[in-house]
Design a protein around this motif. Structure first.
Motif, PDB file in Angstrom:
ATOM      1  N   LEU A 489      40.481  11.852  30.129  1.00  0.00           N
ATOM      2  CA  LEU A 489      41.452  11.105  29.319  1.00  0.00           C
ATOM      3  C   LEU A 489      40.728  10.101  28.426  1.00  0.00           C
ATOM      4  CD1 LEU A 489      44.142  10.582  32.072  1.00  0.00           C
ATOM      5  CD2 LEU A 489      44.628  11.577  29.842  1.00  0.00           C
ATOM      6  N   SER A 490      39.660   9.552  28.935  1.00  0.00           N
ATOM      7  CA  SER A 490      38.888   8.596  28.118  1.00  0.00           C
ATOM      8  C   SER A 490      37.969   9.319  27.148  1.00  0.00           C
ATOM      9  CB  SER A 490      38.052   7.691  29.029  1.00  0.00           C
ATOM     10  OG  SER A 490      38.900   6.922  29.822  1.00  0.00           O
ATOM     11  N   TRP A 491      37.421  10.430  27.573  1.00  0.00           N
ATOM     12  CA  TRP A 491      36.466  11.160  26.706  1.00  0.00           C
ATOM     13  C   TRP A 491      37.147  11.550  25.398  1.00  0.00           C
ATOM     14  CZ3 TRP A 491      34.870  15.297  23.906  1.00  0.00           C
ATOM     15  CH2 TRP A 491      33.499  15.471  23.764  1.00  0.00           C
ATOM     16  N   TYR A 492      38.390  11.981  25.493  1.00  0.00           N
ATOM     17  CA  TYR A 492      39.084  12.421  24.286  1.00  0.00           C
ATOM     18  C   TYR A 492      39.797  11.276  23.563  1.00  0.00           C
ATOM     19  CZ  TYR A 492      37.982  17.140  25.638  1.00  0.00           C
ATOM     20  OH  TYR A 492      37.290  18.279  25.958  1.00  0.00           O
ATOM     21  N   GLY A 493      39.608  10.060  24.063  1.00  0.00           N
ATOM     22  CA  GLY A 493      40.135   8.903  23.346  1.00  0.00           C
ATOM     23  C   GLY A 493      41.589   8.606  23.618  1.00  0.00           C
ATOM     24  N   PHE A 494      42.139   9.160  24.686  1.00  0.00           N
ATOM     25  CA  PHE A 494      43.545   8.894  24.984  1.00  0.00           C
ATOM     26  C   PHE A 494      43.724   7.499  25.568  1.00  0.00           C
ATOM     27  CE2 PHE A 494      47.377   8.968  27.580  1.00  0.00           C
ATOM     28  CZ  PHE A 494      48.293   9.540  26.718  1.00  0.00           C
ATOM     29  N   LYS A 496      41.415   3.912  27.106  1.00  0.00           N
ATOM     30  CA  LYS A 496      40.103   3.282  27.292  1.00  0.00           C
ATOM     31  C   LYS A 496      39.627   3.445  28.737  1.00  0.00           C
ATOM     32  CE  LYS A 496      39.798  -0.271  23.788  1.00  0.00           C
ATOM     33  NZ  LYS A 496      39.816  -1.698  23.496  1.00  0.00           N
ATOM     34  N   PRO A 497      38.319   3.626  28.914  1.00  0.00           N
ATOM     35  CA  PRO A 497      37.810   3.839  30.280  1.00  0.00           C
ATOM     36  C   PRO A 497      38.028   2.634  31.195  1.00  0.00           C
ATOM     37  CG  PRO A 497      36.069   4.154  28.639  1.00  0.00           C
ATOM     38  CD  PRO A 497      37.272   3.721  27.896  1.00  0.00           C
ATOM     39  N   LEU A 545      30.782   5.316  29.252  1.00  0.00           N
ATOM     40  CA  LEU A 545      31.692   4.998  28.143  1.00  0.00           C
ATOM     41  C   LEU A 545      32.321   3.607  28.285  1.00  0.00           C
ATOM     42  CD1 LEU A 545      33.509   8.428  27.650  1.00  0.00           C
ATOM     43  CD2 LEU A 545      31.868   7.359  26.120  1.00  0.00           C
ATOM     44  N   GLY A 546      32.097   2.970  29.428  1.00  0.00           N
ATOM     45  CA  GLY A 546      32.605   1.610  29.543  1.00  0.00           C
ATOM     46  C   GLY A 546      33.336   1.317  30.833  1.00  0.00           C
ATOM     47  N   ALA A 547      33.492   2.333  31.683  1.00  0.00           N
ATOM     48  CA  ALA A 547      34.189   2.085  32.940  1.00  0.00           C
ATOM     49  C   ALA A 547      33.295   1.336  33.934  1.00  0.00           C
ATOM     50  CB  ALA A 547      34.637   3.398  33.550  1.00  0.00           C
ATOM     51  N   GLY A 548      32.008   1.449  33.748  1.00  0.00           N
ATOM     52  CA  GLY A 548      31.087   0.781  34.668  1.00  0.00           C
ATOM     53  C   GLY A 548      29.924   0.207  33.898  1.00  0.00           C
TER      54      GLY A 548
END
Lengths: 628, 158
Positions: A489-494, A496-497, A545-548
């Protein structure tokens, strides 16, 4: 040197256990590939294409499959590696009396020159002491069904015919022929070597290579691979792993069309002894976006353009509908059938040829293809009139069908459902088309209609794919189960991570699908299959991508590198108990996942933009407020 | 001799011969590829060899049809079945004498006696060109029979 051709060998096939799947190495020439075991045995080869019938298939049946083995007769230990930055394999055999190095390669076709169309070159060289080598050639055509008759043709070499073509084996020493197999035992002293060339020709008189030129051609082939690697832009901390993954991806890219096959094998089991055995020698559109992103950001613009071109033009026969998998030339994959001859790896039956998933409906493929085109444009590519027309056709199809159930990403064979991942990819399809239209890169787009449908999909995902009790997104609308594709969901930009919903989803996925060793199952299934290798790389990329923190991603990636085999290859799945590879091998999708995670980590470390889906990303404030 | 008729009938028959050989090759009946073999005499570049060889093969077929036409004129018989018989004899010549001489004459063809060398690497045809597939003789006979029959059917005696 002394040769001992053996006319009636006591054994024609090595008996005993199957090698572990991870004990195989792959060599290839961007048209087909061969799997080489640690025993120096080529146990899998299909010529002339990846999906052609096999001529060696001991991988799937030790006795009936056919093989070509070169190894010392006495007990040995081995070490092996690829020559740096190449797909040329070297296996070093050490015995009590000496050491020998076996070099295996499939020469990449040298344009214009008089060389065989399809060829395997093998050289075994004694580097110290002396040892006796056995060479055993035992071809079996058409997945073990046919037993070609071998003919010794004097100075020309040994030949056999099968199907539409002719095979020639030429060597520095002759093999003794026993009708259906050939064997040689040969004493090698330090500095001596044996050279062999096995070639296949279908449409013209064969080229019979001069053995004295083989060493030169090996060096030309090594230069070709090194030159290709030299064009790579990635200079991050995981260069060795990324180079090996890129080389594997290139090896699995069919040079005449640009299509990438999922794996060069069929029916290596996802569960040993089970029936989860599929033919992966085709091109899945669902891998398109991740694949093209890997190619573009590694600096391989030509490969990316060729791949996109293949997707948009070779699939023309079915447009605007897309099938989920195609042959390398864009034809529908063949109907699935089961081999009556091959008994399967470790008796994991059946051995399937063709793939029944070809008749499935997967709505995610539209988003994959459109996102691939969008990334191509983001990296400076242009869409010609015909490509634009095709993409708009896909968009119109999505508008009509996005609300339908489908088989979904994991291709279960138990009916259709409303998969969250498929909705996500339909949202991606319309979102990218709107974005391309607004950038002026795409004409004749019904922007308002696309926006209306995109927002409706978004609304549906935010309400029906979110389970308030689980505090997580779920696999199917209004469902209660999780699967690892939700990380995308985050990879495709839906989303934010680091959004609360994604963080909660990630925690739920880790809790339900994770193992103590950091691996991930793709979903729950009973009895369990292996953990799914690419899902772990999705997790690493989600962190990057920003989740960690970067270190969390780095740590996870390093732990995943423990599961590659001794030469850096991954299968589709990893056995959670033993760490062994499961499923078809090597798996392009897993290596694409590795490259993606490494790229995202590198971009984060350098502070560069990640995932160039579109400048006005879906993760903007307006979108966030809608999700909230 | 009717020159204008020869030009037309020779060209059509050669095109049919080339197409028939290419079709049987494409369908997997034979690996015999005459344009490639002829072109490889001129260059080691296989892509150019196909192009040069195709052009040479067309010119060769056209020129060779003069012999057919001379036979038609001499015997005053240009019926299709007579052309077909000459075509079969022509094919027999190609498959026996031609394939026997080819490894010696072709600068890039290996010989069974000496084996391949750095320069000579093309697979020799063997007796009746059977090395290129067991159906090669059938394909050569049929295509040459078609060549002769079409040439005779289209050619108008002077």
């Amino acid at each position: 040197m002394s040769a001992q051709p053996i006319v009636n060998p006591n054994h024609t096939f090595p008996q005993g256990k199957f090698p572990r799947i991870c004990d195989y190495a792959v060599i290839g020439d961007c048209r087909s590939a061969a799997l080489v075991s640690k025993d120096g045995s080529i146990d899998w080869l299909c010529w002339p294409r990846f999906d052609s019938p096999s001529i060696f298939a001991a991988l799937l049946d030790r006795e009936r499959g056919g093989l070509w083995k070169i190894s010392p007769i006495s007990k040995y230990s081995i070490k092996r590696h690829y020559l740096p930055d190449t797909n040329i394999l070297q296996t070093e055999f050490t015995t009590e009396s000496g050491t020998a190095v076996l070099t295996d390669l499939m020469p990449v076709r040298e344009n214009g020159s008089l060389v065989p169309d399809h060829e395997i070159i093998r050289q075994i060289e004694c580097t110290s002491g002396e040892l006796e080598i056995e060479v055993l050639l035992s071809p079996r055509g058409n997945y073990g069904d046919a037993t070609p008759k071998l003919e010794q043709r004097g100075r020309l070499g040994l030949r056999f015919c099968h199907g539409r073509g002719v095979y020639w084996l030429r060597g520095s020493e002759s093999l003794g022929v026993n009708e259906h197999s050939a064997i040689l035992r040969h004493q090698l002293k330090s500095g001596e070597s044996l050279l062999f060339s096995l070639s296949y020709t279908e449409n013209a008189p064969a080229i019979l290579p001069d053995i004295s030129q083989i060493r030169h051609r090996m060096s030309v082939c090594a230069d070709w691979w090194r030159q290709w690697v030299g064009a790579m832009r990635y200079e991050g901390e995981f260069r060795d792993e990324v180079v090996r993954s890129a080389l594997t991806l290139k090896l699995l890219t069919y040079v005449l069309s640009g299509a990438v096959v999922a794996a060069p094998t069929t029916s290596l089991p996802e569960r040993i002894g089970g029936s989860l055995n599929w033919d992966y020698r085709y091109c899945w559109l669902r891998d398109a976006s991740l694949t093209i992103r890997a190619m573009l950001e590694l600096g391989y613009l030509d490969e990316a353009a060729q791949f996109l071109d293949w997707m948009l033009h070779a699939t023309r026969l079915t447009q605007p509908q897309l099938r989920i998998l195609y042959t390398v030339f864009g034809n529908s994959a063949p109907k699935e059938w089961e081999s009556k001859t091959l008994r399967g790896y470790e008796n994991s039956a059946p051995v399937r040829i063709g793939n029944a998933a070809r008749d499935q409906l997967q709505l995610d493929v539209y988003g994959e293809v459109i996102d691939a085109a969008s990334q191509y444009v983001f990296h400076g590519g242009n869409l010609d009139h015909e490509m634009q027309k095709v993409l708009v056709g896909f968009g119109n199809y999505v508008v009509k069908h996005w609300d339908e159930p489908d088989e979904g990403l994991w291709e279960p064979r138990n009916g259709r459902q409303n998969h969250t991942h498929s909705r996500l990819m339909c949202w991606t399809a319309l979102d990218r088309l709107v974005s391309l239209a607004e950038q002026g890169k795409l004409k004749r787009v019904k922007v308002e209609e696309y926006k209306r449908n995109r927002d409706a999909i978004q609304q549906q995902i935010c309400t029906r794919a979110w389970n308030e009790n689980l505090k997580s997104y779920v696999s199917v609308l209004d469902g209660e189960d999780l699967d690892a594709s939700l990380l995308l969901l985050s990879w495709y930009g839906f989303e934010k991570p680091d959004s609360p919903r994604m963080q909660a989803t990630y925690e739920a996925i880790r809790r339900q699908l994770g193992t103590r060793d950091g691996l991930l199952y793709r979903y729950h299934v009973n009895p369990p299959e292996g953990t799914f290798a690419i899902c772990s790389f999705w997790e690493a990329e989600y962190l990057a991508l920003g989740a960690g923190k970067s270190d969390e991603c780095r740590k996870l990636m390093k732990s995943l590198f423990k599961y590659q085999n001794d030469i850096g290859l991954y299968g589709e799945e990893i056995d959670a108990q033993t760490g062994d590879a499961l499923g078809n091998f090597p798996q392009a999708f897993t290596h694409i996942g590795l490259i993606g995670a490494a790229l995202s980590l590198d971009q984060r470390v350098k502070g560069e933009q990640q995932l160039g889906h579109r400048p006005e990303s879906a993760m903007d404030e307006e979108h966030q407020s809608k999700v909230a | 001799m009717n020159w204008s008729s020869w030009i037309l009938s020779g060209f059509v028959a050669t095109v049919v011969l080339s197409a028939a050989l290419a079709t049987s090759q494409g369908l997997g009946f034979t690996r015999m590829n005459l344009p490639y073999l002829i072109g490889a005499v001129l260059t080691h570049d296989r892509d150019r060899a196909r192009l040069y060889g195709f052009m040479a093969h067309v010119i060769n077929g056209w020129a060779f049809s003069i012999i057919y036409v001379l036979i038609f004129e001499t015997t005053r018989n240009a019926s299709w079945w007579f052309g077909l018989v000459i075509g079969l004899v022509h094919a027999l010549f190609v498959l026996t004498i031609g394939t026997m001489l080819l490894p010696t004459l072709h600068p890039r063809m290996a010989t069974e006696r000496h084996g391949p060398t750095a320069k000579r690497q093309l697979e020799p045809p063997g007796f009746m060109a059977l090395n290129y597939g067991y159906q090669t003789p059938i394909s050569v006979f049929l295509s040459h029979a078609a060549f002769g029959a079409i040439l005779a059917a289209l050619y108008k005696l002077h």
